[in-house]
Scaffold this motif. Sequence first.
Motif, PDB file in Angstrom:
ATOM      1  N   VAL A 288       0.848  -1.193   0.000  1.00 22.86           N
ATOM      2  CA  VAL A 288       0.000   0.000   0.000  1.00 22.86           C
ATOM      3  C   VAL A 288       0.887   1.248   0.000  1.00 22.86           C
ATOM      4  O   VAL A 288       1.676   1.440   0.929  1.00 22.86           O
ATOM      5  N   PRO A 289       0.786   2.103  -1.037  1.00 18.63           N
ATOM      6  CA  PRO A 289       1.601   3.324  -1.075  1.00 18.63           C
ATOM      7  C   PRO A 289       1.401   4.162   0.181  1.00 18.63           C
ATOM      8  O   PRO A 289       0.316   4.180   0.760  1.00 18.63           O
ATOM      9  N   PHE A 290       2.435   4.879   0.596  1.00 14.03           N
ATOM     10  CA  PHE A 290       2.465   5.717   1.783  1.00 14.03           C
ATOM     11  C   PHE A 290       2.457   4.866   3.054  1.00 14.03           C
ATOM     12  O   PHE A 290       3.288   5.086   3.926  1.00 14.03           O
ATOM     13  N   VAL A 291       1.530   3.924   3.177  1.00 16.64           N
ATOM     14  CA  VAL A 291       1.538   3.039   4.351  1.00 16.64           C
ATOM     15  C   VAL A 291       2.866   2.311   4.423  1.00 16.64           C
ATOM     16  O   VAL A 291       3.441   2.139   5.507  1.00 16.64           O
ATOM     17  N   ARG A 292       3.386   1.871   3.268  1.00 17.88           N
ATOM     18  CA  ARG A 292       4.660   1.156   3.217  1.00 17.88           C
ATOM     19  C   ARG A 292       5.782   1.971   3.864  1.00 17.88           C
ATOM     20  O   ARG A 292       6.644   1.429   4.559  1.00 17.88           O
ATOM     21  N   THR A 293       5.770   3.279   3.639  1.00 23.46           N
ATOM     22  CA  THR A 293       6.831   4.140   4.157  1.00 23.46           C
ATOM     23  C   THR A 293       6.664   4.432   5.640  1.00 23.46           C
ATOM     24  O   THR A 293       7.640   4.483   6.383  1.00 23.46           O
ATOM     25  N   TYR A 294       5.422   4.614   6.086  1.00 22.84           N
ATOM     26  CA  TYR A 294       5.185   5.065   7.453  1.00 22.84           C
ATOM     27  C   TYR A 294       4.966   3.938   8.456  1.00 22.84           C
ATOM     28  O   TYR A 294       5.091   4.157   9.657  1.00 22.84           O
ATOM     29  N   ILE A 295       4.646   2.752   7.976  1.00 35.12           N
ATOM     30  CA  ILE A 295       4.255   1.681   8.889  1.00 35.12           C
ATOM     31  C   ILE A 295       5.364   1.301   9.861  1.00 35.12           C
ATOM     32  O   ILE A 295       5.128   1.012  11.033  1.00 35.12           O
ATOM     33  N   THR A 296       6.615   1.320   9.386  1.00 42.14           N
ATOM     34  CA  THR A 296       7.715   0.932  10.268  1.00 42.14           C
ATOM     35  C   THR A 296       7.966   1.997  11.336  1.00 42.14           C
ATOM     36  O   THR A 296       8.320   1.673  12.466  1.00 42.14           O
ATOM     37  N   VAL A 297       7.776   3.269  10.955  1.00 38.87           N
ATOM     38  CA  VAL A 297       7.947   4.339  11.931  1.00 38.87           C
ATOM     39  C   VAL A 297       6.867   4.237  13.005  1.00 38.87           C
ATOM     40  O   VAL A 297       7.142   4.397  14.197  1.00 38.87           O
ATOM     41  N   VAL A 298       5.638   3.963  12.586  1.00 40.70           N
ATOM     42  CA  VAL A 298       4.542   3.804  13.545  1.00 40.70           C
ATOM     43  C   VAL A 298       4.835   2.638  14.488  1.00 40.70           C
ATOM     44  O   VAL A 298       4.581   2.730  15.696  1.00 40.70           O
ATOM     45  N   ALA A 299       5.390   1.547  13.940  1.00 38.14           N
ATOM     46  CA  ALA A 299       5.761   0.407  14.791  1.00 38.14           C
ATOM     47  C   ALA A 299       6.774   0.826  15.846  1.00 38.14           C
ATOM     48  O   ALA A 299       6.732   0.361  16.990  1.00 38.14           O
TER      49      ALA A 299
END
Length: 215
Positions: A131-142
Amino acid sequence: MIAPLPHLLGITWMDPEWLLRHFHTEFVWLSLAIVFVECGLLFPFLPGDTLLFAIGLFIAGDKLNLNLYLALVAFAVAAFLGNVVGYEIGRLVGPPLQQHEGRILKRKYFDQTAAFFDKHGSKALVIGRFVPFVRTYITVVAGVIRMDRRHFFVWSAVGAGLWVLVITLLGYFLGNTVPWLANNIDYATLAILAFSAIPLAWEAWRHRQRSGVNS
């Protein structure tokens, strides 16, 4: 033939053919760096999906002298290491970063990704890869929520490996099946963008449905 989509948008450096033509000997290293940065350094507009797909096409069409299995391993490692960096950034400076509102780093992206994480749990690290954007931010949110490191490493490795495997092999097999596609990367770019938009459209539709029920 129409001009490649990145050229039409005035973003020449996002065109894989342009990158291959101008940085032939350094193309693989540059591609690894792009995948790493997109996955870990909060640059969601980098062409990770398109680049992986194009690499599969280039290998199938002998435009890139690179072993397919080596490419899969190398890019999976680059994506995973990017994930780890993003996770550590989230643990270190996550809350202030999450409140930041800029031209690239927008709070709504963090909020949407956090909601995606809440809904899917650890599987978000796998599903979110596509998923675009989610791919970039998901690890930071984790990192922000301080997900257990070992748990994060396992799910992140699975997500990175599947993402690289699926997108690159799709390009490779289509390159063997439809050889002309390697010389018409603009059509492939449109297809990848459409494929990437499906999860976003699905989530938007479900959100409207839930809003309609609750109103």
